[in-house]
Design an enzyme around this catalytic site. Structure first.
Site, short mmCIF file in Angstrom:
data_model
loop_
_atom_site.label_atom_id
_atom_site.label_comp_id
_atom_site.label_asym_id
_atom_site.label_seq_id
_atom_site.Cartn_x
_atom_site.Cartn_y
_atom_site.Cartn_z
N SER A 145 0.86 -1.19 0.00
CA SER A 145 0.00 0.00 0.00
C SER A 145 0.89 1.23 0.00
O SER A 145 1.96 1.23 0.63
CB SER A 145 -0.88 0.02 1.24
OG SER A 145 -1.55 1.25 1.32
N TYR A 167 -0.88 -1.30 10.88
CA TYR A 167 -1.06 -1.74 9.48
C TYR A 167 -0.08 -1.01 8.57
O TYR A 167 0.60 -1.64 7.73
CB TYR A 167 -2.50 -1.47 9.04
CG TYR A 167 -2.72 -1.66 7.55
CD1 TYR A 167 -2.66 -2.93 6.98
CD2 TYR A 167 -2.96 -0.57 6.72
CE1 TYR A 167 -2.84 -3.11 5.62
CE2 TYR A 167 -3.15 -0.73 5.36
CZ TYR A 167 -3.08 -2.00 4.81
OH TYR A 167 -3.25 -2.17 3.46
N1 LIG Z 1 -8.88 -2.03 0.36
C1 LIG Z 1 -7.97 -1.08 0.23
O1 LIG Z 1 -8.29 0.15 0.17
C2 LIG Z 1 -6.51 -1.42 0.13
C3 LIG Z 1 -5.59 -0.39 -0.12
C4 LIG Z 1 -4.23 -0.69 -0.21
C5 LIG Z 1 -3.82 -2.01 -0.07
N2 LIG Z 1 -4.75 -2.99 0.19
C6 LIG Z 1 -4.26 -4.36 0.31
O2 LIG Z 1 -4.97 -5.19 -0.60
C7 LIG Z 1 -5.02 -6.53 -0.09
C8 LIG Z 1 -6.46 -7.05 -0.12
O3 LIG Z 1 -7.25 -6.19 0.66
P1 LIG Z 1 -8.84 -6.18 0.56
O4 LIG Z 1 -9.24 -4.75 0.63
O5 LIG Z 1 -9.33 -7.03 -0.54
O6 LIG Z 1 -9.21 -6.86 1.98
P2 LIG Z 1 -10.32 -7.92 2.41
O7 LIG Z 1 -11.55 -7.77 1.57
O8 LIG Z 1 -10.44 -7.77 3.89
O9 LIG Z 1 -9.63 -9.32 2.05
C9 LIG Z 1 -8.52 -9.77 2.76
C10 LIG Z 1 -8.30 -11.22 2.42
O10 LIG Z 1 -7.18 -11.70 3.17
C11 LIG Z 1 -7.56 -12.91 3.79
N3 LIG Z 1 -6.78 -13.22 4.97
C12 LIG Z 1 -6.60 -12.47 6.09
N4 LIG Z 1 -5.83 -13.12 6.97
C13 LIG Z 1 -5.50 -14.31 6.40
C14 LIG Z 1 -4.75 -15.45 6.81
N5 LIG Z 1 -4.17 -15.50 8.02
N6 LIG Z 1 -4.62 -16.49 5.96
C15 LIG Z 1 -5.22 -16.46 4.74
N7 LIG Z 1 -5.97 -15.43 4.30
C16 LIG Z 1 -6.12 -14.38 5.13
C17 LIG Z 1 -9.04 -12.72 4.11
O11 LIG Z 1 -9.65 -13.96 4.40
P3 LIG Z 1 -10.96 -14.08 5.37
O12 LIG Z 1 -12.16 -13.81 4.49
O13 LIG Z 1 -10.88 -15.47 5.85
O14 LIG Z 1 -10.80 -13.05 6.46
C18 LIG Z 1 -9.49 -12.10 2.81
O15 LIG Z 1 -9.67 -13.10 1.83
C19 LIG Z 1 -4.39 -6.47 1.29
O16 LIG Z 1 -3.02 -6.84 1.19
C20 LIG Z 1 -4.49 -5.01 1.66
O17 LIG Z 1 -3.49 -4.62 2.59
C21 LIG Z 1 -6.07 -2.74 0.28
#
Ligand SMILES: NC(=O)c1ccc[n+]([C@@H]2O[C@H](COP(=O)([O-])OP(=O)(O)OC[C@H]3O[C@@H](n4cnc5c(N)ncnc54)[C@H](OP(=O)(O)O)[C@@H]3O)[C@@H](O)[C@H]2O)c1
Length: 244
Positions: A145, A167
């Site tokens: 990020s 984070y």
């Molecule tokens: N959303 C944003 O604005 C944003 C911005 C910058 C970067 N990011 C990055 O983008 C990536 C995806 O984010 P997202 O927004 O799609 O989040 P999300 O919807 O919360 O999805 C996160 C995923 O990670 C999985 N996860 C968490 N802990 C885990 C573990 N111990 N083992 C296996 N899987 C695990 C979750 O599984 P469960 O369903 O089982 O919890 C879910 O599938 C992350 O790396 C985040 O830091 C997001």
């Protein structure tokens, strides 16, 4: 190894990870849907199958050595190898409870977030490396990020908003780890890059982002599909280079 490109996306059951899986699957790739919860994993795989994608479930908790080792074996047995690893799974620990500051954060929260967002990436990457080394065009994409960018954090006038401190630092830590992998594996054919999805409406952000998960997935798909002479050791978003 088969001619079909094989990819593993961690945390692929929802949000950006699901859309990365869908986008890479739409290219005709075979997709390992890494997810820790059986029901959520099976639902995602069924949805991908309904979209015509060659997906298979990979039980995977990135914080668990045995789970990651079993996942690597499952991919080797089931798909015969791995070409592309997208380290997407992450937690922020405190969705809905911003801001989280260094002076208030519970050390246990920091530890939990680092275990998933940093050590989880190391654990999964190292387990998958033997298969990636055997691939003709291996790629590793670490989902980071821009909030983890020390350069942006210290640029006067740039406001990163109320980002949770643990984070944010976990993504800075991940960036440092990514650079170290690039240095160690620089003389191999593995292209290793970091991508920032941008502020995306998912569970992660309490659905407050202005980008769709599909838009958030675009940078990972671009980095996963780089040509053999593509960049390595970079940090990118849709607009271009993000400073480390
Ligand atoms: N959303 C944003 O604005 C944003 C911005 C910058 C970067 N990011 C990055 O983008 C990536 C995806 O984010 P997202 O927004 O799609 O989040 P999300 O919807 O919360 O999805 C996160 C995923 O990670 C999985 N996860 C968490 N802990 C885990 C573990 N111990 N083992 C296996 N899987 C695990 C979750 O599984 P469960 O369903 O089982 O919890 C879910 O599938 C992350 O790396 C985040 O830091 C997001």
């Amino acid at each position: 190894m088969s001619e079909q490109t094989i990819a593993l996306v961690t945390g692929a059951n929802k949000g950006i990870g699901y859309e990365i899986a869908a986008g890479l699957g739409a290219l005709g790739w075979r997709i390992g849907v890494g997810a820790r919860d059986r029901q959520r994993r099976e639902t995602a795989v069924e949805k991908l199958h309904a979209a015509g994608i060659d997906a298979f479930g990979v039980p995977l908790d990135v914080t668990d050595d045995a789970s990651v080792a079993t996942a690597a074996k499952l991919i080797a047995d089931h798909a015969g190898g791995l070409d592309v690893l997208v380290n997407n799974a992450a937690i922020n620990g405190i969705t809905g409870n911003l801001p989280q500051t260094p002076t208030t954060v519970d050390p246990a929260t920091v530890r939990t977030i680092v275990e998933t967002n940093v050590i989880g990436v190391i654990r999964v990457t190292n387990a998958m490396l033997p298969m990636l080394h055997a691939s003709a065009s291996p790629r590793i994409v670490n989902i980071s990020s821009s909030v983890g960018s020390l350069a942006l954090q210290t640029t006067p006038g740039i406001d990163m908003g109320p980002v949770p401190a643990a984070y944010l630092a976990s993504k800075t830590f991940l960036n440092a780890v990514t650079i170290q992998y690039v240095k160690e594996l620089g003389d191999t054919n593995i292209l290793i890059n970091s991508g920032c999805p941008g502020l995306t409406a998912t569970d992660f952000t309490g659905f407050s982002g202005d980008r769709t998960p599909q838009q958030g997935a675009a940078i990972a798909i671009r980095l996963a599909t780089l040509p053999d002479d593509g960049p390595t050791g970079g940090f990118f978003d849709d607009a271009g280079v993000v400073p480390w």
